[in-house]
Scaffold this motif. Structure first.
Motif, PDB file in Angstrom:
ATOM      1  N   ASN A 120      -5.057  -0.059 -12.909  1.00 55.39           N
ATOM      2  CA  ASN A 120      -4.076  -1.014 -13.447  1.00 55.39           C
ATOM      3  C   ASN A 120      -2.973  -1.282 -12.431  1.00 55.39           C
ATOM      4  O   ASN A 120      -2.540  -2.422 -12.245  1.00 55.39           O
ATOM      5  N   ASN A 121      -2.515  -0.221 -11.757  1.00 58.31           N
ATOM      6  CA  ASN A 121      -1.461  -0.364 -10.755  1.00 58.31           C
ATOM      7  C   ASN A 121      -1.942  -1.205  -9.578  1.00 58.31           C
ATOM      8  O   ASN A 121      -1.201  -2.041  -9.047  1.00 58.31           O
ATOM      9  N   ALA A 122      -3.206  -1.043  -9.173  1.00 58.35           N
ATOM     10  CA  ALA A 122      -3.768  -1.813  -8.058  1.00 58.35           C
ATOM     11  C   ALA A 122      -3.845  -3.296  -8.419  1.00 58.35           C
ATOM     12  O   ALA A 122      -3.522  -4.162  -7.593  1.00 58.35           O
ATOM     13  N   GLN A 123      -4.245  -3.596  -9.626  1.00 56.39           N
ATOM     14  CA  GLN A 123      -4.345  -5.001 -10.045  1.00 56.39           C
ATOM     15  C   GLN A 123      -2.962  -5.649 -10.107  1.00 56.39           C
ATOM     16  O   GLN A 123      -2.776  -6.791  -9.663  1.00 56.39           O
ATOM     17  N   LEU A 157       0.838  -1.203   0.000  1.00 47.51           N
ATOM     18  CA  LEU A 157       0.000   0.000   0.000  1.00 47.51           C
ATOM     19  C   LEU A 157       0.876   1.258   0.000  1.00 47.51           C
ATOM     20  O   LEU A 157       0.621   2.211  -0.744  1.00 47.51           O
ATOM     21  N   CYS A 158       1.925   1.243   0.825  1.00 48.59           N
ATOM     22  CA  CYS A 158       2.797   2.417   0.924  1.00 48.59           C
ATOM     23  C   CYS A 158       3.558   2.680  -0.366  1.00 48.59           C
ATOM     24  O   CYS A 158       3.662   3.817  -0.825  1.00 48.59           O
ATOM     25  N   THR A 159       4.129   1.634  -0.953  1.00 45.15           N
ATOM     26  CA  THR A 159       5.019   1.818  -2.105  1.00 45.15           C
ATOM     27  C   THR A 159       4.291   1.896  -3.432  1.00 45.15           C
ATOM     28  O   THR A 159       4.758   2.565  -4.353  1.00 45.15           O
ATOM     29  N   GLU A 160       3.129   1.233  -3.546  1.00 45.64           N
ATOM     30  CA  GLU A 160       2.485   1.127  -4.848  1.00 45.64           C
ATOM     31  C   GLU A 160       1.120   1.816  -4.939  1.00 45.64           C
ATOM     32  O   GLU A 160       0.746   2.275  -6.021  1.00 45.64           O
ATOM     33  N   ILE A 161       0.393   1.898  -3.866  1.00 52.79           N
ATOM     34  CA  ILE A 161      -0.975   2.440  -3.928  1.00 52.79           C
ATOM     35  C   ILE A 161      -1.022   3.886  -3.428  1.00 52.79           C
ATOM     36  O   ILE A 161      -1.602   4.761  -4.079  1.00 52.79           O
ATOM     37  N   ILE A 206      -9.677  -4.337  -2.110  1.00 52.50           N
ATOM     38  CA  ILE A 206      -9.052  -3.473  -1.096  1.00 52.50           C
ATOM     39  C   ILE A 206      -8.087  -2.494  -1.753  1.00 52.50           C
ATOM     40  O   ILE A 206      -8.086  -1.288  -1.445  1.00 52.50           O
ATOM     41  N   PHE A 207      -7.255  -2.992  -2.683  1.00 53.78           N
ATOM     42  CA  PHE A 207      -6.284  -2.110  -3.332  1.00 53.78           C
ATOM     43  C   PHE A 207      -6.979  -1.064  -4.197  1.00 53.78           C
ATOM     44  O   PHE A 207      -6.558   0.100  -4.249  1.00 53.78           O
TER      45      PHE A 207
END
Length: 476
Positions: free
Chosen positions: A334-337, A277-281, A363-364
């Motif tokens: 797309n990033n969440a998936q 979550l911190c690095t990507e979302i 959730i993402f």
């Protein structure tokens, strides 16, 4: 007085010599009278002579008196003169002595003067020689200095010419810079317009959304990882090692289905989800079709924020204005998936399945939607892990990770937030982040405290003890 008597006598005689004619008796009387007159005259003459003599005697006496007085005075004068002469002689002698002494001293002075003049002449000659030598040395030194100064002046003139050229170039650059500054000012004004589009976030609603996300993460971790695993799941040691290596702080995973082992797997799952979550979302912006660019901009904005808050705000507003909300939303989805798929792949030996993947996708995606609001926030909002110098704030802890009492699948679902900073985190303690802290540094406001597993909690030491008791052959 004698002259007067003589005159009277002469007058009587003359009167007797002229008798009156016709009177003879009278003549005899007259003759007698004449004789008397003659005698009287003689007597008168004698008297007159006597008076004259007496007068002369008196006169002479007076003269003699005067002469005697004059003689006396002359004698006195002669004495005074002698005294004066003696004084004059004494003074003359003193003068002669003084003059002799003066001549003697003058002769000595004259001799000293001549010697002094000779000495002065010698000194002047020596001084002139020294002076001439000094003048020559000073002149030579001066000439050397003049030559040096000439060379220095030539060098300075060259430098001045070069500096003049540089100054012209600098002025030209300044002029271009001023033109560029004017253009940049216009752009800055335009960027400030973008900044004005940023808005305040309602922290109450945002806090509720973040709290909901953290609860959902705890729920899926509990539902899919606090469960029994088949024995074959413990055989893939390489995969388990990848899971351990992915943790920011090493955690011991017992190869069993004990309550401690399931709690450790649950904690590992929560940490991996939180870190993702911190690095990507939780990104300040999403660049369409470029996840690396999104990550790069996150670092750039973080550096700008540390240097100048306004720079970060302008850059973030400019990036947000570059892409349409639809494109940013598509990039976020797309990033969440992709991020969800990576987590599922990493957690597969811990019990991740397809159903877990779908819930994690949701959730993402929801986390991305929630975090989009922070990108529009006028003040930067950051997510913090313990390594971000947030050890000294009151992280929340999960009661069920404290001290396990029975080997059962039931567990409490509550979390407890420390009431004072460092209350549950001793100095030098390690901790594992299970959900990030959300923080607004400009306001020094913690929106969400974050959840952590303290290595002083019971399951950590219990897991180490269990692995120590279980033979390593259990992994094979």
């Amino acid at each position: 007085m004698a002259s007067s008597s003589a005159s009277n006598g002469a007058s009587v005689a003359n009167s007797a010599k002229e008798p009156t004619p016709g009177d003879e008796p009278a003549a005899a009387d007259a003759a007698a009278t004449g004789t008397f007159a003659s005698q009287a005259k003689q007597a008168l003459d004698a008297w007159q002579s006597l008076q004259n003599a007496l007068g002369n005697v008196t006169s002479h006496a007076q003269v003699f008196s005067h002469v005697a007085s004059a003689v006396d005075r002359h004698v006195d004068t002669e004495g005074e003169i002698q005294k004066k002469d003696a004084r004059i002689a004494s003074l003359q002698s003193a003068i002669d002595n003084q003059f002799d002494n003066f001549e003697e001293r003058f002769s000595k002075w004259d001799l000293d003067r001549k010697e002094l003049e000779e000495q002065i002449a010698k000194n002047e000659t020596a001084s002139n020689a020294k002076l001439k030598d000094v003048v020559q040395r000073i002149k030579a030194s001066h000439l050397q200095e003049v030559e040096k100064l000439k060379k220095t002046l030539e060098g300075e003139e060259k430098k001045s010419t070069a500096l003049a050229g540089k100054l012209r170039d600098a002025n030209s650059k300044i002029k271009k810079g001023e033109e560029l500054f004017a253009k940049c000012s216009e752009e800055v004004d335009q960027w400030k317009g973008y900044v004005s589009e940023l808005k305040e976030v309602e922290f109450t609603k945002f806090d509720a959304k973040i709290k909901s996300l953290s609860d959902r993460c705890c729920t899926i971790a509990r539902n899919y990882f606090f469960c029994d695993l088949p024995e074959r799941s413990f055989l893939d040691q390489a995969h388990w090692e990848r899971v351990i290596d992915s943790l920011d702080v090493p955690l011991t995973f017992p190869p069993s289905n004990s309550r401690v082992a399931k709690h450790v797997r649950m904690a590992g799952c929560l940490h991996i989800i939180a870190r993702t979550l911190c690095t990507e979302i939780f990104k300040p912006c999403y660049i369409p079709d470029s996840t690396p660019f999104s990550n790069s901009f996150k670092k750039i904005l973080a550096e700008q924020f540390r240097a100048d808050v306004s720079k970060e705000r302008i850059t973030r507003a400019l990036i947000l204005s570059t892409f349409s909300p639809e494109d940013s939303t598509t990039a976020m989805m797309n990033n969440a998936q992709i991020s969800s798929a990576q987590v599922q792949n990493l957690l597969s030996p811990l019990g991740a399945n397809e159903k877990f993947g779908k819930e994690l996708d949701k959730i993402f995606l929801d986390a991305g939607e929630v975090w989009k609001d922070t990108a529009q926030h006028s003040k930067k909002m950051i997510e913090a892990f313990p390594e971000d110098d947030f050890l000294d704030h009151p992280w929340a802890i999960m009661d069920e990770f404290t001290i396990p009492t029975t080997n059962t699948t039931t567990a409490t679902t509550t979390t407890t937030t420390a009431t004072e900073p460092n209350q549950d985190i001793p100095d030098g303690s390690e901790m594992l982040n299970l959900f990030p802290c959300i923080y607004v540094p400009e306001d020094d406001k913690i929106v969400f405290p974050g959840i952590a597993l303290l290595y002083s909690q019971g399951i950590v030491s219990a897991a180490k003890k269990e692995v120590a008791r279980k033979p390593r052959s259990a992994w094979n």
